[in-house]
Motif scaffolding. Sequence first.
Motif, mmCIF file in Angstrom:
data_model
loop_
_atom_site.group_PDB
_atom_site.id
_atom_site.type_symbol
_atom_site.label_atom_id
_atom_site.label_comp_id
_atom_site.label_asym_id
_atom_site.label_seq_id
_atom_site.Cartn_x
_atom_site.Cartn_y
_atom_site.Cartn_z
ATOM 1 N N PRO A 146 -103.724 44.229 65.737
ATOM 2 C CA PRO A 146 -104.479 43.880 66.959
ATOM 3 C C PRO A 146 -104.775 42.389 67.075
ATOM 4 O O PRO A 146 -104.779 41.847 68.186
ATOM 5 C CB PRO A 146 -105.764 44.697 66.814
ATOM 6 C CG PRO A 146 -105.374 45.875 65.983
ATOM 7 C CD PRO A 146 -104.375 45.343 65.009
ATOM 8 N N THR A 147 -105.038 41.730 65.940
ATOM 9 C CA THR A 147 -105.299 40.286 65.986
ATOM 10 C C THR A 147 -104.072 39.526 66.449
ATOM 11 O O THR A 147 -104.156 38.618 67.294
ATOM 12 C CB THR A 147 -105.743 39.782 64.602
ATOM 13 O OG1 THR A 147 -106.981 40.401 64.247
ATOM 14 C CG2 THR A 147 -105.924 38.277 64.602
ATOM 15 N N LEU A 148 -102.902 39.881 65.917
ATOM 16 C CA LEU A 148 -101.664 39.229 66.345
ATOM 17 C C LEU A 148 -101.390 39.507 67.821
ATOM 18 O O LEU A 148 -100.941 38.616 68.555
ATOM 19 C CB LEU A 148 -100.491 39.704 65.490
ATOM 20 C CG LEU A 148 -100.524 39.336 64.003
ATOM 21 C CD1 LEU A 148 -99.258 39.825 63.311
ATOM 22 C CD2 LEU A 148 -100.682 37.831 63.812
ATOM 23 N N LEU A 149 -101.650 40.730 68.251
ATOM 24 C CA LEU A 149 -101.424 41.078 69.656
ATOM 25 C C LEU A 149 -102.342 40.272 70.573
ATOM 26 O O LEU A 149 -101.910 39.743 71.606
ATOM 27 C CB LEU A 149 -101.664 42.578 69.855
ATOM 28 C CG LEU A 149 -101.582 43.080 71.297
ATOM 29 C CD1 LEU A 149 -100.201 42.828 71.878
ATOM 30 C CD2 LEU A 149 -101.943 44.563 71.368
ATOM 31 N N SER A 150 -103.610 40.162 70.180
ATOM 32 C CA SER A 150 -104.561 39.393 70.984
ATOM 33 C C SER A 150 -104.144 37.929 71.055
ATOM 34 O O SER A 150 -104.221 37.293 72.118
ATOM 35 C CB SER A 150 -105.965 39.515 70.377
ATOM 36 O OG SER A 150 -106.884 38.689 71.055
ATOM 37 N N LEU A 151 -103.687 37.386 69.938
ATOM 38 C CA LEU A 151 -103.231 36.003 69.908
ATOM 39 C C LEU A 151 -101.992 35.821 70.790
ATOM 40 O O LEU A 151 -101.878 34.830 71.528
ATOM 41 C CB LEU A 151 -102.922 35.604 68.467
ATOM 42 C CG LEU A 151 -102.639 34.125 68.214
ATOM 43 C CD1 LEU A 151 -103.887 33.296 68.469
ATOM 44 C CD2 LEU A 151 -102.156 33.915 66.780
ATOM 45 N N PHE A 152 -101.082 36.779 70.707
ATOM 46 C CA PHE A 152 -99.868 36.742 71.526
ATOM 47 C C PHE A 152 -100.244 36.732 73.011
ATOM 48 O O PHE A 152 -99.733 35.918 73.794
ATOM 49 C CB PHE A 152 -98.999 37.961 71.200
ATOM 50 C CG PHE A 152 -97.555 37.826 71.601
ATOM 51 C CD1 PHE A 152 -97.143 36.914 72.565
ATOM 52 C CD2 PHE A 152 -96.594 38.641 71.025
ATOM 53 C CE1 PHE A 152 -95.807 36.803 72.934
ATOM 54 C CE2 PHE A 152 -95.252 38.543 71.389
ATOM 55 C CZ PHE A 152 -94.867 37.621 72.347
ATOM 56 N N HIS A 153 -101.143 37.595 73.385
ATOM 57 C CA HIS A 153 -101.546 37.712 74.789
ATOM 58 C C HIS A 153 -102.228 36.437 75.260
ATOM 59 O O HIS A 153 -101.961 35.942 76.374
ATOM 60 C CB HIS A 153 -102.483 38.916 74.953
ATOM 61 C CG HIS A 153 -102.784 39.269 76.366
ATOM 62 N ND1 HIS A 153 -103.909 38.799 77.027
ATOM 63 C CD2 HIS A 153 -102.112 40.019 77.278
ATOM 64 C CE1 HIS A 153 -103.911 39.257 78.269
ATOM 65 N NE2 HIS A 153 -102.836 40.011 78.443
ATOM 66 N N THR A 154 -103.102 35.857 74.417
ATOM 67 C CA THR A 154 -103.831 34.639 74.801
ATOM 68 C C THR A 154 -102.878 33.481 75.059
ATOM 69 O O THR A 154 -102.964 32.800 76.088
ATOM 70 C CB THR A 154 -104.834 34.258 73.692
ATOM 71 O OG1 THR A 154 -105.796 35.300 73.539
ATOM 72 C CG2 THR A 154 -105.538 32.951 74.025
ATOM 73 N N PHE A 155 -101.959 33.252 74.139
ATOM 74 C CA PHE A 155 -101.089 32.086 74.273
ATOM 75 C C PHE A 155 -99.928 32.334 75.225
ATOM 76 O O PHE A 155 -99.353 31.376 75.754
ATOM 77 C CB PHE A 155 -100.599 31.645 72.893
ATOM 78 C CG PHE A 155 -101.613 30.806 72.170
ATOM 79 C CD1 PHE A 155 -101.643 29.437 72.328
ATOM 80 C CD2 PHE A 155 -102.565 31.391 71.356
ATOM 81 C CE1 PHE A 155 -102.585 28.663 71.689
ATOM 82 C CE2 PHE A 155 -103.516 30.628 70.706
ATOM 83 C CZ PHE A 155 -103.528 29.255 70.874
ATOM 84 N N TYR A 156 -99.591 33.584 75.463
ATOM 85 C CA TYR A 156 -98.595 33.868 76.495
ATOM 86 C C TYR A 156 -99.147 33.461 77.861
ATOM 87 O O TYR A 156 -98.447 32.853 78.682
ATOM 88 C CB TYR A 156 -98.231 35.359 76.492
ATOM 89 C CG TYR A 156 -97.283 35.751 77.600
ATOM 90 C CD1 TYR A 156 -95.923 35.487 77.499
ATOM 91 C CD2 TYR A 156 -97.759 36.394 78.746
ATOM 92 C CE1 TYR A 156 -95.049 35.835 78.530
ATOM 93 C CE2 TYR A 156 -96.896 36.744 79.765
ATOM 94 C CZ TYR A 156 -95.546 36.469 79.655
ATOM 95 O OH TYR A 156 -94.686 36.812 80.672
ATOM 96 N N LYS A 157 -100.415 33.770 78.082
ATOM 97 C CA LYS A 157 -101.054 33.382 79.343
ATOM 98 C C LYS A 157 -101.195 31.869 79.450
ATOM 99 O O LYS A 157 -100.934 31.287 80.512
ATOM 100 C CB LYS A 157 -102.437 34.041 79.460
ATOM 101 C CG LYS A 157 -102.401 35.504 79.868
ATOM 102 C CD LYS A 157 -103.813 36.009 80.164
ATOM 103 C CE LYS A 157 -103.775 37.414 80.755
ATOM 104 N NZ LYS A 157 -105.135 37.904 81.068
ATOM 105 N N LEU A 158 -101.610 31.244 78.354
ATOM 106 C CA LEU A 158 -101.745 29.788 78.375
ATOM 107 C C LEU A 158 -100.399 29.116 78.645
ATOM 108 O O LEU A 158 -100.308 28.146 79.409
ATOM 109 C CB LEU A 158 -102.305 29.301 77.032
ATOM 110 C CG LEU A 158 -103.769 29.600 76.740
ATOM 111 C CD1 LEU A 158 -104.133 29.185 75.312
ATOM 112 C CD2 LEU A 158 -104.672 28.873 77.731
ATOM 113 N N ASP A 159 -99.359 29.641 78.023
ATOM 114 C CA ASP A 159 -98.029 29.066 78.226
ATOM 115 C C ASP A 159 -97.557 29.290 79.658
ATOM 116 O O ASP A 159 -96.910 28.420 80.253
ATOM 117 C CB ASP A 159 -97.050 29.703 77.241
ATOM 118 C CG ASP A 159 -95.658 29.124 77.352
ATOM 119 O OD1 ASP A 159 -95.497 27.914 77.099
ATOM 120 O OD2 ASP A 159 -94.726 29.876 77.700
ATOM 121 N N LEU A 160 -97.887 30.438 80.206
ATOM 122 C CA LEU A 160 -97.488 30.745 81.576
ATOM 123 C C LEU A 160 -98.155 29.780 82.547
ATOM 124 O O LEU A 160 -97.510 29.240 83.461
ATOM 125 C CB LEU A 160 -97.880 32.189 81.907
ATOM 126 C CG LEU A 160 -97.073 32.916 82.983
ATOM 127 C CD1 LEU A 160 -95.611 32.993 82.615
ATOM 128 C CD2 LEU A 160 -97.651 34.315 83.203
#
Length: 865
Positions: A563-577
Amino acid sequence: MLSSNDKKLEKLDPFYRPSLSKQKTSAEIISEARNALRTVRTQRPFTPREDQRKLFGPSSSRTPENRPPSSFSVHASSFEFSDSRPISGTRLSPLEFKPKAPASPDPVEDFCPSFPKPPVDPVKIRRISSARARLFRVASQGALLPARTLLPTQSKRVESEETVTTRDSVVKINGIYLTESKAIGHLKNHPLQLTYDGDFSKITEQEMFKGATSLPFHLRSEGDQGKRRPRASSSSRSPDQSRLDIRAGSKADLQEKNTEIEVDEVFWNTRIVPILHDLEKEENIEMVCAACTQLHHALEEGNMLGNKFKRRSILLKTLYKLVDVGSDLLSLKLAKIILALKVSGKNLLNVCKLIFKISRSEKNDSLIRNDSILESLLEVLRSEDLQANTEAFLYCMGTIKFISGNPEFLHEMTGRGAVELLMNLINQVNENTKKSGTCLPNSGHLLVQMTATLRNLVDSPLARSKLLSINALPQLCTVMEQYIGDKDVCTNIARIFSKLTSYHDCCVALASYSRCYALFLNLINKYQKKQDLVVRIVFILGNLTAKNNQAREQFTKEKGSIPTLLSLFHTFYKLDLHSGKRSGEGDERPKAPRPAQAEDVLIKLTRVLANLAIHPGVGPAIAAHSHIVGLLLATLESKSIDDCEELVINTTATINNLSYYKVKNSIIQDRKLYIAELLLKLLVSNNMDGILEAVRVFGNLSQDHDICDFIVQKNVHKFMIALLDAKHQDICFSACGVLLNLTVDRDKRVILKEGGGIKKLVDCLRDFGPTDWQLACLVCKTLWNFSENITNASSCFGDEAANTLLALLSSFLDEELALNGSFDQDLKNYHKLHWETEFRPVAQQLLNRIKNHHTFLEPLPIPSF
């Protein structure tokens, strides 16, 4: 007519045909041992070089008002010219009265009035007599004596205030316990005028301490006391004889002391004084610098360095005044002498600040190196007390941090024990934090400097070796746990680990700390939007899980890891977008030489996921995780390999590893056709690494009948045949794996004749066979499937291909010829293993099939390879 054995061979199923009872995995389609699951490499996070040398860089989490300054001025007035304080640095209160010698000429006469007393035991009388004898021996060597007669009720007060006693080399003065060396300083700081009416002449305090650096005779250590002259007991000698012995001993001691003083005076007057005069009168900076160098050598020769030399204050006053000259070279030479004289307190802080100020300019690195200032700074860290001099240590460490960034200093610093010294200080800070139960700001500031210095030092192989030998990595993890609220400290240690974990032995050492994974997850959760720290933590996790299956398992067992990796993935995917949208608003999107910050986190994160997917217990779970797979596919869809090469390749590699697992709830299998569509744009790109990753995914997915149909419909098979000409072993291997899967279906075997597929497979066998038996095995299996319904070898393969196959297989099956390569023994064993277990069984079957269906028109030549 076929033999029975040949008939059995003819009935063999095509290689890697899926079985109804047990479906073959994608590893069996391509190779169990090669490239089915693979780790991903990436570059270490980039750390920009700071424009200015400061205690805390521009990315520091400390606000300017909450951190020590990097800019200040140091003048002569900054130093304390009075250097007569005790070594301990604690000022003692002045004496309330001036002691005077007793009026009685008899040195052993009692000072108290005579009162009626009961009879005294003879043993006690002897003890009193001995005590008095020792008392006056002390007096002759400079001990304190009462200044007036006292009443019996006052006797205890005198003992507590003005007596000097020894207890395990500890001296008690004025009720304060001092060490032997500190007691000397105390006695020197309180002038006395002791006068004796006997054979003693007037002895002033200056004479008593002139040139003396040791305690009075009765205060010396046990080793010195053991050298005392034997003394007869008071019971066998008269009081008069005892007085004579005392006076004789005192005269001898005084004569010896005066001899030492004369020697010091001569050296001082002939060697030191002329140099001091030159320093005061000379105006040429170069000459003053030369005089300073000469002064340091002379002091060293005369054993006058340290904090016990009697004329030290005169030297320091002269040196302090020269600080205002303002020359960096001169200031460094002055600082070197001042540190050698063992200053303390405010003066130690100011001299450390002076060196720090000079070291802020890189052009002064050569001056620091030429004058060996580094050794002086390391000596400060070794000898001074950390808790009492935290601020001085801060600027001392700041200087060492600056010069550690210069590669020319690395070898010297590691050779002088800087690594061990820094780890010792870090452990001291950590222990003090544990005892106090709180993280003190000054300790945090100091840790930032020490960890930043270690970050620079670990570029040296010797430094890495030393860190491993002292088990430093778990200790640094403990510091991160203690100072998890200090982002600067955590970032520096993360930078250390990101460098060290690029080496396998360092990964093993870090993984041995069982709480490291929980620590890294806590840091990610606490600083999820702090890119500079998070990107390094994720990079470290990628290194730890790259080659260690146990590390993959331990990490995923930690609570909340996925879950921590998933949350990190989601956060930075949005930031990158969002960052992509902002940069795309202009007319032209600038092409940065390195990935953007958010994208860099995604690159490291997809690498961790790819590595975790290798574990058979973790991979299926991730493949079935809809959110993780969804983010991977969204990334692959939204990114172009021309703009985000590393991210696209890492994402494709992660999908490749996940596509290995054929589980019922696999999201990869459910969306395989969508994935195949996404991969088409990679196949037509000009990036060979991207093409290779896409072919690998097709190699896993092409076991499915629907994907095989998709490949034929989209003419992907023609692309795979064309890749056989790439002359790149890995590309040929992966492309051959896709063709092998296609030939399982009888209806699709004819595609090998398109674009010269058979000839290209035979060419691959010839070119790569002797050095890559796995690839040779794959080619043979593809040709075996293709020739399942063979009636004539020439019509099946063509005359030229059939003849070449016969020659190649015959020679490759000759062990002596096949394994007679110029390999070392380990590589030779590796080749022999694959030749025996993989290539030989398949090649022998194919050779027999061709022989049984081939008409030999001429002798077959043996190919050279």
